[in-house]
Design a protein around this motif. Structure first.
Motif, PDB file in Angstrom:
ATOM      1  N   ARG A 112       1.037  -1.266  -0.007  1.00 15.12           N
ATOM      2  CA  ARG A 112      -0.277   0.196   0.161  1.00 15.12           C
ATOM      3  C   ARG A 112       0.518   1.357   0.070  1.00 15.12           C
ATOM      4  NH1 ARG A 112      -3.773   1.227   4.529  1.00 15.12           N
ATOM      5  NH2 ARG A 112      -2.582   2.314   5.844  1.00 15.12           N
ATOM      6  N   ASN A 113       2.073   1.085   1.057  1.00 15.95           N
ATOM      7  CA  ASN A 113       3.024   2.372   0.594  1.00 15.95           C
ATOM      8  C   ASN A 113       3.314   2.719  -0.576  1.00 15.95           C
ATOM      9  OD1 ASN A 113       2.501   2.083   3.565  1.00 15.95           O
ATOM     10  ND2 ASN A 113       3.974   1.896   4.463  1.00 15.95           N
ATOM     11  N   ARG A 114       3.631   1.997  -0.979  1.00 12.74           N
ATOM     12  CA  ARG A 114       4.517   2.068  -2.252  1.00 12.74           C
ATOM     13  C   ARG A 114       3.081   2.298  -3.596  1.00 12.74           C
ATOM     14  NH1 ARG A 114       8.347  -3.337  -5.418  1.00 12.74           N
ATOM     15  NH2 ARG A 114       8.705  -2.003  -6.615  1.00 12.74           N
ATOM     16  N   MET A 115       1.893   1.593  -3.283  1.00  4.71           N
ATOM     17  CA  MET A 115       1.670   2.182  -4.343  1.00  4.71           C
ATOM     18  C   MET A 115       0.979   3.652  -4.452  1.00  4.71           C
ATOM     19  SD  MET A 115      -2.073  -0.546  -4.123  1.00  4.71           S
ATOM     20  CE  MET A 115      -3.080  -0.021  -4.876  1.00  4.71           C
ATOM     21  N   ARG A 116       1.035   4.338  -2.293  1.00  3.04           N
ATOM     22  CA  ARG A 116       0.818   5.598  -2.370  1.00  3.04           C
ATOM     23  C   ARG A 116       1.993   6.112  -3.381  1.00  3.04           C
ATOM     24  NH1 ARG A 116      -1.741   5.678   3.222  1.00  3.04           N
ATOM     25  NH2 ARG A 116      -3.969   5.087   2.632  1.00  3.04           N
ATOM     26  N   GLN A 117       3.237   5.443  -2.832  1.00  2.00           N
ATOM     27  CA  GLN A 117       5.263   6.932  -3.843  1.00  2.00           C
ATOM     28  C   GLN A 117       4.756   7.014  -4.441  1.00  2.00           C
ATOM     29  OE1 GLN A 117       7.263   4.381  -1.221  1.00  2.00           O
ATOM     30  NE2 GLN A 117       7.312   5.234   0.878  1.00  2.00           N
ATOM     31  N   GLU A 118       4.327   5.807  -5.012  1.00  2.00           N
ATOM     32  CA  GLU A 118       4.836   6.000  -6.949  1.00  2.00           C
ATOM     33  C   GLU A 118       3.016   6.319  -7.638  1.00  2.00           C
ATOM     34  OE1 GLU A 118       6.647   3.043  -8.469  1.00  2.00           O
ATOM     35  OE2 GLU A 118       7.548   2.677  -6.917  1.00  2.00           O
ATOM     36  N   ASN A 119       2.451   7.359  -6.209  1.00  2.00           N
ATOM     37  CA  ASN A 119       1.539   7.538  -7.244  1.00  2.00           C
ATOM     38  C   ASN A 119       0.427   6.693  -8.409  1.00  2.00           C
ATOM     39  OD1 ASN A 119      -0.900   9.675  -6.834  1.00  2.00           O
ATOM     40  ND2 ASN A 119       0.761  10.697  -7.991  1.00  2.00           N
ATOM     41  N   LYS A 120       0.398   5.178  -8.053  1.00  2.00           N
ATOM     42  CA  LYS A 120      -0.166   4.793  -9.124  1.00  2.00           C
ATOM     43  C   LYS A 120      -1.931   4.589  -9.431  1.00  2.00           C
ATOM     44  CE  LYS A 120       3.658   1.571 -10.093  1.00  2.00           C
ATOM     45  NZ  LYS A 120       4.196   2.268 -11.789  1.00  2.00           N
ATOM     46  N   LYS A 121      -1.646   4.653 -10.740  1.00  4.27           N
ATOM     47  CA  LYS A 121      -3.326   4.132 -11.404  1.00  4.27           C
ATOM     48  C   LYS A 121      -4.218   3.522 -10.209  1.00  4.27           C
ATOM     49  CE  LYS A 121      -3.803   3.007 -15.490  1.00  4.27           C
ATOM     50  NZ  LYS A 121      -4.578   2.437 -16.593  1.00  4.27           N
ATOM     51  N   ASP A 195     -15.647   4.452  -1.420  1.00  2.00           N
ATOM     52  CA  ASP A 195     -15.086   4.722  -2.561  1.00  2.00           C
ATOM     53  C   ASP A 195     -16.007   4.335  -3.595  1.00  2.00           C
ATOM     54  OD1 ASP A 195     -12.645   5.606  -2.228  1.00  2.00           O
ATOM     55  OD2 ASP A 195     -11.892   3.786  -2.208  1.00  2.00           O
TER      56      ASP A 195
END
Length: 293
Positions: A112-121, A195
């Motif tokens: 989850r942190n990586r998804m946020r850091q890399e701003n994944k769509k 969501d």
């Protein structure tokens, strides 16, 4: 119009060669547009083979490049499931649905942190969820399709079995579903109630929503507060765990009362205050929904 998936979605199964992946891919392909929709499987050791006509690729990136897939469903065992999620996110799919139960919390935190850091769509549904279904179009995951009926009621639930219960009740009353979405019961997951409510609110083919929650965590309260100010359609609710003792984990990893607002009673009170009609009896969900139409 449906939310998240429709008959034109193109789906990859990660873990297609395992017993669970095989069984549920077969079930999903047998429903509605499944044969067209399930276009690829992924298993690095079995690339070049196929599963009942579905080609298997070494990676999600390969599968996406070869088939144009935009959705993935994951049946990879817990130890490798977080890596499988990341592989699908890294390939920039629109939606990843993780069915796997028992992924270590630490692994999910890292993803989850990586998804946020890399701003994944990529949107993530789950883990530890039953998936979702748009009746007569497509089912992805482990929901039983025979209880579903095309209609105009949205269902969103943290509990798998209660998703089926709500869907079956709506079908029995002659009210079908626009889409039914299981968001999963883990403490760290992707899409939340709020969501899915936003998506149903924006969907012209959904008239009302059944929202099912559990004890533990702030998700249902956040969704109720958003709905109070923004939702233009009626929502009815049920919270599992009215009799749960504080501090005891109930079934789902995320269903643990830690603070005052985590209890079923507290959540039901807040939902009622936000204009969401609720019931304490799970067998009344369908009737309650019918009463607000």
């Amino acid at each position: 119009m449906s939310i998240l998936i429709n008959k034109d979605s193109k789906v990859i199964t990660q873990g297609i060669t395992g017993k669970t992946g095989q069984f549920h891919t077969r079930m999903c392909r047998d429903y509605a547009n499944g044969k067209e929709a399930f276009v690829a499987g992924v298993n690095p050791k079995r690339a070049g083979e196929d599963f009942e006509g579905v080609p298997i690729y070494a990676s999600v990136k390969d599968a996406k490049e070869q088939t144009g897939a935009n959705v993935s469903v994951i049946y990879v065992p817990p130890a490798g499931a977080a890596d499988a999620i990341w592989e699908a996110v890294d390939a920039d799919l629109d939606l990843v649905i993780c069915i796997t139960e028992g992924i270590p919390v630490r692994d999910m935190l890292a993803v989850r942190n990586r998804m946020r850091q890399e701003n994944k769509k990529t949107l993530l549904l789950g883990p530890n969820c039953p998936g979702l279904i748009t009746p007569d179009e497509l089912k992805i995951g482990i929901m039983p399709a025979h209880i579903c009926k095309k209609g105009r009621i949205g269902v969103v639930s943290r509990s798998g079995t209660l998703t089926y219960e709500a869907v079956a009740q709506l079908t029995e009353l002659g009210l079908g579903q626009s889409s039914a979405v299981g968001i999963g019961g883990d403490p760290i997951n992707g899409l939340k109630h709020i969501d899915i409510l936003k998506m149903f609110n924006d969907d012209p083919e959904t008239d009302a929503v059944v929202m099912i929650g559990e004890i533990g965590g702030p998700d249902e309260v956040n969704a109720a507060e958003w709905a109070k100010d923004n939702m233009s359609k009626p929502v009815v609710g049920f919270i599992a765990g009215v009799t749960a003792p504080p501090g005891k984990r109930m079934g789902h990893a995320g269903a643990l009362i830690s603070g005052g607002a985590d209890t079923a009673d507290a959540k039901l009170e807040i939902m009622e205050a936000c204009g969401i009609r609720t019931t304490r009896n799970p067998s009344e969900m369908g009737k309650l929904l019918k009463s607000v139409l």
